[in-house]
Design a protein around this motif. Structure first.
Motif, PDB file in Angstrom:
ATOM      1  N   TYR A  20     -18.594 -41.184  49.430  1.00 13.28           N
ATOM      2  CA  TYR A  20     -18.613 -42.266  48.439  1.00 13.28           C
ATOM      3  C   TYR A  20     -19.547 -41.992  47.263  1.00 13.28           C
ATOM      4  CZ  TYR A  20     -16.898 -44.509  52.713  1.00 13.28           C
ATOM      5  OH  TYR A  20     -16.213 -44.811  53.866  1.00 13.28           O
ATOM      6  N   GLU A  30     -14.352 -45.029  45.843  1.00 19.86           N
ATOM      7  CA  GLU A  30     -14.200 -46.266  46.601  1.00 19.86           C
ATOM      8  C   GLU A  30     -13.897 -45.978  48.064  1.00 19.86           C
ATOM      9  OE1 GLU A  30     -14.560 -49.351  45.462  1.00 19.86           O
ATOM     10  OE2 GLU A  30     -14.982 -48.726  43.392  1.00 19.86           O
ATOM     11  N   GLY A  54     -17.610 -55.520  43.552  1.00 19.37           N
ATOM     12  CA  GLY A  54     -18.673 -54.574  43.851  1.00 19.37           C
ATOM     13  C   GLY A  54     -19.297 -54.733  45.220  1.00 19.37           C
ATOM     14  N   TYR A  85     -18.468 -55.455  49.770  1.00 21.39           N
ATOM     15  CA  TYR A  85     -17.523 -55.196  50.857  1.00 21.39           C
ATOM     16  C   TYR A  85     -17.841 -56.085  52.056  1.00 21.39           C
ATOM     17  CZ  TYR A  85     -16.336 -51.253  47.949  1.00 21.39           C
ATOM     18  OH  TYR A  85     -15.950 -50.494  46.881  1.00 21.39           O
ATOM     19  N   PHE A 144     -21.937 -52.156  46.887  1.00 22.36           N
ATOM     20  CA  PHE A 144     -21.435 -50.781  46.825  1.00 22.36           C
ATOM     21  C   PHE A 144     -22.575 -49.770  46.926  1.00 22.36           C
ATOM     22  CE2 PHE A 144     -19.231 -47.482  43.917  1.00 22.36           C
ATOM     23  CZ  PHE A 144     -18.675 -46.828  44.998  1.00 22.36           C
TER      24      PHE A 144
END
Length: 277
Positions: free
Chosen positions: A59, A98, A213, A215, A242
């Motif tokens: 990532y 992502e 931005g 999760y 993120f």
């Protein structure tokens, strides 16, 4: 002459050790971070005592890519923010890419900075809800099919001596601890195992709208996981920025069911180099 030679040899040894530590630090910061599984929140995908390397290249990089060094026994507590805090705060990543739904991700807890490992369920903009133990994403139920049971011995596990929770509990020492097992299929087709122990409050949640931005994460052992279903200030994880992602877990390298990896008779040879779903 002998004294000078000895002194020179000592200096060279120190240089070698320092260079080795620097190389190891760079390797851990940029490529892979070792991670031991301390709890049962990701059973049966990950077991207590599993050892893996987290792929930090998956990532890109942020302040969370810097390692934290904590050795309480000798008073060392160096946090990633202490080393790379200058890069914290913009919720962006260098060479960032992502994550995908269903990835098993190591991330820094948004409040206390501890490393957590969970499965990515909700992407930015998603509406996530749990109803009667089934996940709904954007008002659509995810696939959930019965897959028998998961069984383990009811005894202390790992260095912390954690005792498993059982659907057939209470179970005495040495008895068979059983959990219901299901195969869950996410909207992108990723399928994985999840466990159920009992009906509890986390089986029914409000609708969570994942901010841009951020999760939404859940453990595969659904009734034994502190995750995004509970806000981070209330003991859960909440939405994870993120920049807090450390990397992706792809494979178990080594596994030990005992209190120490030195207890070779507790090694789980069938889990060595096992790929993760």
């Amino acid at each position: 002459m002998a004294s000078k030679a000895s002194s020179g040899g000592f200096v060279e040894t120190v240089k070698t050790v320092v260079y080795a530590l620097l190389i190891a630090g760079v390797f851990r910061t940029l490529f892979f971070q070792p991670f031991w599984i301390p709890s049962g929140s990701m059973k049966d995908t990950l077991l207590i005592g599993d050892f893996l390397f987290v792929n930090k290249m998956a990532y890109g990089y942020s302040y969370a890519s810097c390692p934290s060094v904590r050795i309480p026994s000798i008073g060392i507590d160096i946090d990633a923010e202490d080393i790379c805090g200058i890069f914290d705060g913009d919720n962006e990543r260098f060479l960032g890419s992502e994550p995908e739904r269903g990835d098993i991700v190591v991330f820094r807890h948004p409040v206390n900075g501890s490393d957590f490992i969970k499965r990515l369920i909700g992407l930015p903009g998603d509406r996530v809800q749990v109803r009667d133990g089934r996940i709904f994403i954007n008002d659509e139920p995810v696939g959930l099919e019965p897959d028998g049971t998961f069984e383990e011995i009811a005894r202390p596990q790992g260095p912390q001596g954690v005792r498993p929770r059982c659907a057939n509990g209470p179970v005495g020492e040495g008895g068979t601890c059983i959990k219901e097992k299901f195969v869950e299929t996410l909207p992108n087709g990723v399928s994985h195992s999840v466990l159920n122990i009992t009906s509890q409050g986390s089986d029914n949640t409000p609708v969570y709208t994942v901010p841009e931005g951020h999760y939404f994460f859940m453990g595969d052992n659904r009734d034994n996981s502190a995750d995004s279903r509970v806000p981070s200030v209330a003991g859960g994880v909440g939405f994870v920025p993120f920049e807090n992602l450390v990397g992706r877990a792809d494979r178990v390298i080594f596994s030990s069911a005992g209190r120490s990896m030195l207890y070779f008779w507790t090694w789980r040879g069938d889990r060595f180099f096992e790929a993760l779903d």
